[in-house]
Motif scaffolding. Structure first.
Motif, PDB file in Angstrom:
ATOM      1  N   GLY A 160     -37.139  11.493 -26.400  1.00  0.00           N
ATOM      2  CA  GLY A 160     -36.838  12.783 -25.805  1.00  0.00           C
ATOM      3  C   GLY A 160     -35.348  13.032 -25.783  1.00  0.00           C
ATOM      4  O   GLY A 160     -34.580  12.309 -26.415  1.00  0.00           O
ATOM      5  N   PHE A 161     -34.947  14.061 -25.066  1.00  0.00           N
ATOM      6  CA  PHE A 161     -33.521  14.312 -24.956  1.00  0.00           C
ATOM      7  C   PHE A 161     -33.183  14.934 -23.616  1.00  0.00           C
ATOM      8  O   PHE A 161     -34.036  15.516 -22.953  1.00  0.00           O
ATOM      9  CB  PHE A 161     -33.023  15.193 -26.106  1.00  0.00           C
ATOM     10  N   LEU A 162     -31.936  14.749 -23.225  1.00  0.00           N
ATOM     11  CA  LEU A 162     -31.409  15.294 -21.977  1.00  0.00           C
ATOM     12  C   LEU A 162     -30.109  16.007 -22.263  1.00  0.00           C
ATOM     13  O   LEU A 162     -29.333  15.583 -23.117  1.00  0.00           O
ATOM     14  CB  LEU A 162     -31.130  14.166 -20.981  1.00  0.00           C
ATOM     15  N   LEU A 163     -29.874  17.079 -21.539  1.00  0.00           N
ATOM     16  CA  LEU A 163     -28.560  17.705 -21.594  1.00  0.00           C
ATOM     17  C   LEU A 163     -27.595  16.896 -20.747  1.00  0.00           C
ATOM     18  O   LEU A 163     -27.985  16.298 -19.744  1.00  0.00           O
ATOM     19  CB  LEU A 163     -28.631  19.140 -21.068  1.00  0.00           C
ATOM     20  N   LYS A 164     -26.336  16.883 -21.152  1.00  0.00           N
ATOM     21  CA  LYS A 164     -25.348  16.076 -20.429  1.00  0.00           C
ATOM     22  C   LYS A 164     -25.120  16.565 -19.008  1.00  0.00           C
ATOM     23  O   LYS A 164     -24.639  15.812 -18.166  1.00  0.00           O
ATOM     24  CB  LYS A 164     -24.029  16.049 -21.204  1.00  0.00           C
ATOM     25  N   ASP A 165     -25.453  17.828 -18.742  1.00  0.00           N
ATOM     26  CA  ASP A 165     -25.270  18.342 -17.384  1.00  0.00           C
ATOM     27  C   ASP A 165     -26.552  18.239 -16.553  1.00  0.00           C
ATOM     28  O   ASP A 165     -26.686  18.892 -15.510  1.00  0.00           O
ATOM     29  CB  ASP A 165     -24.771  19.787 -17.410  1.00  0.00           C
ATOM     30  N   THR A 166     -27.499  17.408 -16.995  1.00  0.00           N
ATOM     31  CA  THR A 166     -28.719  17.195 -16.215  1.00  0.00           C
ATOM     32  C   THR A 166     -28.361  16.658 -14.835  1.00  0.00           C
ATOM     33  O   THR A 166     -27.581  15.705 -14.724  1.00  0.00           O
ATOM     34  CB  THR A 166     -29.640  16.174 -16.930  1.00  0.00           C
ATOM     35  N   PRO A 167     -28.901  17.233 -13.767  1.00  0.00           N
ATOM     36  CA  PRO A 167     -28.603  16.741 -12.414  1.00  0.00           C
ATOM     37  C   PRO A 167     -28.975  15.263 -12.269  1.00  0.00           C
ATOM     38  O   PRO A 167     -29.947  14.802 -12.888  1.00  0.00           O
ATOM     39  CB  PRO A 167     -29.489  17.617 -11.519  1.00  0.00           C
ATOM     40  N   PRO A 168     -28.210  14.506 -11.472  1.00  0.00           N
ATOM     41  CA  PRO A 168     -28.449  13.067 -11.317  1.00  0.00           C
ATOM     42  C   PRO A 168     -29.901  12.712 -10.984  1.00  0.00           C
ATOM     43  O   PRO A 168     -30.461  11.779 -11.570  1.00  0.00           O
ATOM     44  CB  PRO A 168     -27.502  12.676 -10.180  1.00  0.00           C
ATOM     45  N   ARG A 169     -30.503  13.442 -10.070  1.00  0.00           N
ATOM     46  CA  ARG A 169     -31.881  13.119  -9.677  1.00  0.00           C
ATOM     47  C   ARG A 169     -32.833  13.260 -10.867  1.00  0.00           C
ATOM     48  O   ARG A 169     -33.726  12.432 -11.073  1.00  0.00           O
ATOM     49  CB  ARG A 169     -32.332  14.039  -8.539  1.00  0.00           C
ATOM     50  N   GLU A 170     -32.618  14.299 -11.693  1.00  0.00           N
ATOM     51  CA  GLU A 170     -33.481  14.503 -12.861  1.00  0.00           C
ATOM     52  C   GLU A 170     -33.225  13.440 -13.926  1.00  0.00           C
ATOM     53  O   GLU A 170     -34.145  13.017 -14.628  1.00  0.00           O
ATOM     54  CB  GLU A 170     -33.246  15.898 -13.447  1.00  0.00           C
ATOM     55  N   LEU A 171     -31.978  13.011 -14.051  1.00  0.00           N
ATOM     56  CA  LEU A 171     -31.652  11.949 -15.003  1.00  0.00           C
ATOM     57  C   LEU A 171     -32.396  10.668 -14.639  1.00  0.00           C
ATOM     58  O   LEU A 171     -33.016  10.023 -15.492  1.00  0.00           O
ATOM     59  CB  LEU A 171     -30.144  11.700 -15.012  1.00  0.00           C
ATOM     60  N   LEU A 172     -32.353  10.294 -13.371  1.00  0.00           N
ATOM     61  CA  LEU A 172     -33.038   9.083 -12.914  1.00  0.00           C
ATOM     62  C   LEU A 172     -34.549   9.207 -13.112  1.00  0.00           C
ATOM     63  O   LEU A 172     -35.204   8.264 -13.564  1.00  0.00           O
ATOM     64  CB  LEU A 172     -32.726   8.824 -11.439  1.00  0.00           C
ATOM     65  N   ALA A 173     -35.086  10.374 -12.797  1.00  0.00           N
ATOM     66  CA  ALA A 173     -36.523  10.587 -12.961  1.00  0.00           C
ATOM     67  C   ALA A 173     -36.918  10.489 -14.430  1.00  0.00           C
ATOM     68  O   ALA A 173     -37.962   9.911 -14.767  1.00  0.00           O
ATOM     69  CB  ALA A 173     -36.917  11.960 -12.406  1.00  0.00           C
ATOM     70  N   ALA A 174     -36.081  11.030 -15.310  1.00  0.00           N
ATOM     71  CA  ALA A 174     -36.370  10.985 -16.738  1.00  0.00           C
ATOM     72  C   ALA A 174     -36.399   9.551 -17.255  1.00  0.00           C
ATOM     73  O   ALA A 174     -37.280   9.181 -18.044  1.00  0.00           O
ATOM     74  CB  ALA A 174     -35.328  11.796 -17.501  1.00  0.00           C
ATOM     75  N   VAL A 175     -35.462   8.734 -16.826  1.00  0.00           N
ATOM     76  CA  VAL A 175     -35.423   7.335 -17.253  1.00  0.00           C
ATOM     77  C   VAL A 175     -36.685   6.613 -16.793  1.00  0.00           C
ATOM     78  O   VAL A 175     -37.288   5.836 -17.538  1.00  0.00           O
ATOM     79  CB  VAL A 175     -34.164   6.621 -16.711  1.00  0.00           C
ATOM     80  N   ARG A 176     -37.121   6.888 -15.576  1.00  0.00           N
ATOM     81  CA  ARG A 176     -38.341   6.253 -15.062  1.00  0.00           C
ATOM     82  C   ARG A 176     -39.573   6.685 -15.867  1.00  0.00           C
ATOM     83  O   ARG A 176     -40.442   5.867 -16.183  1.00  0.00           O
ATOM     84  CB  ARG A 176     -38.530   6.596 -13.584  1.00  0.00           C
ATOM     85  N   VAL A 177     -39.636   7.974 -16.204  1.00  0.00           N
ATOM     86  CA  VAL A 177     -40.769   8.494 -16.972  1.00  0.00           C
ATOM     87  C   VAL A 177     -40.833   7.829 -18.343  1.00  0.00           C
ATOM     88  O   VAL A 177     -41.892   7.384 -18.798  1.00  0.00           O
ATOM     89  CB  VAL A 177     -40.653  10.028 -17.132  1.00  0.00           C
ATOM     90  N   VAL A 178     -39.699   7.742 -19.002  1.00  0.00           N
ATOM     91  CA  VAL A 178     -39.648   7.145 -20.337  1.00  0.00           C
ATOM     92  C   VAL A 178     -39.970   5.651 -20.274  1.00  0.00           C
ATOM     93  O   VAL A 178     -40.689   5.124 -21.120  1.00  0.00           O
ATOM     94  CB  VAL A 178     -38.262   7.387 -20.970  1.00  0.00           C
ATOM     95  N   ALA A 179     -39.450   4.984 -19.261  1.00  0.00           N
ATOM     96  CA  ALA A 179     -39.724   3.549 -19.110  1.00  0.00           C
ATOM     97  C   ALA A 179     -41.209   3.286 -18.910  1.00  0.00           C
ATOM     98  O   ALA A 179     -41.728   2.231 -19.290  1.00  0.00           O
ATOM     99  CB  ALA A 179     -38.922   2.981 -17.937  1.00  0.00           C
TER     100      ALA A 179
END
Length: 200
Positions: free
Chosen positions: A82-101
Motif C-alpha cells: 500500500g502507500f501513505l502520504l507523508k502528511d498522514t496523521p501519526p495515529r493513522e500512520l500507526l494504525a496503517a502499520v498495524r493493519v499491514v503487519a
C-alpha cells in the motif's frame, strides 16, 4: 519517533537510501518496511521490487508526497502492500502499520479506486484483456470476493457483505492469490479493476 512511541511497535532499522534499505531488511528481517519513493543511490521503487521479490518478504508500504504518484502504482504492481502520504496523521500512520503487519492491504476503498482507476483507465489496454481472461479461472463465489477485495473491503467486511465466515473469506482470498499469481491483496484489487468488476 512516531513509530517508536507505540508500545506494540519496534523500529529495528533505518536507511538513507534504497541500497541501505536492502541491507537493513536482510540484517533485521522486519515485518513491515516504510519506503520513501524518492531516495538517492537506489530509489524506493527499485528497492521495493527487490525486497518484495525475496522469500518471506516483509510488507512494503510506500511513502509519497503525492497521492497519485505513478511510481507508487508501479510499486503496488511490484508487490508493495500500500502507500501513505507523508502528511498522514501519526495515529493513522500507526494504525496503517498495524493493519499491514496483520496481513491486510493498507488502502481505503476511496484510495483504491482513485489510484487504480487513474493509471488503468483505458478499457482497451492489454491488461484489461488479460484480467478478463483470468476471471475464467475463478468460481462465481471467488469473483464476488474478488470484487469485494477490489473495493478495499477487509475480510470481516467481505464476510458480512457476502454472508460468509471470516475464515471462509480468508480461504477464498488465498485461492485468489494463487489463481491470479498475485503477491498480496493490492495486486488482487488491481486485477478486479482491470477486469472491469468495479465499473459503474
Amino acid at each position: 519517533m512516531i513509530l517508536s512511541s507505540a508500545d506494540d511497535l519496534q523500529v529495528v532499522g533505518e536507511a538513507e537510501n534504497g541500497a541501505q534499505a536492502l541491507e537493513a531488511v536482510a540484517a533485521h528481517r522486519p515485518d513491515v518496511v516504510l519506503m520513501d519513493v524518492r531516495m538517492p543511490v537506489m530509489d524506493g521503487l527499485s528497492a521495493a521490487k527487490a525486497i518484495t521479490s525475496r522469500p518471506a518478504a516483509p510488507a512494503v508500504v510506500m511513502l509519497t508526497t503525492f497521492d497519485l504518484d505513478e511510481y507508487v502504482f508501479q510499486a503496488l504492481q511490484a508487490g508493495a502492500t500500500g502507500f501513505l502520504l507523508k502528511d498522514t496523521p501519526p495515529r493513522e500512520l500507526l494504525a496503517a502499520v498495524r493493519v499491514v503487519a496483520a496481513g491486510e492491504a493498507m488502502l481505503s476503498p476511496t484510495v483504491t479506486r482513485r489510484l487504480v482507476g487513474h493509471f488503468a483507465a483505458d478499457a482497451a489496454n492489454p491488461r484489461r484483456r488479460e484480467a478478463v481472461q483470468s476471471l475464467q479461472l475463478l468460481t462465481d463465489r471467488e469473483r464476488e470476493v474478488l470484487g469485494a477485495v477490489g473495493q478495499g473491503m477487509s475480510n470481516a467486511e467481505i464476510g458480512r457483505s457476502l454472508y460468509m465466515s471470516e475464515a471462509t473469506v480468508k480461504t477464498h482470498v488465498s485461492r485468489l492469490l494463487t489463481k491470479l499469481g498475485a503477491h498480496n491483496r493490492v495486486q488482487v484489487a488491481i486485477v478486479a479493476h482491470d477486469a472491469g468488476l468495479l465499473d459503474g
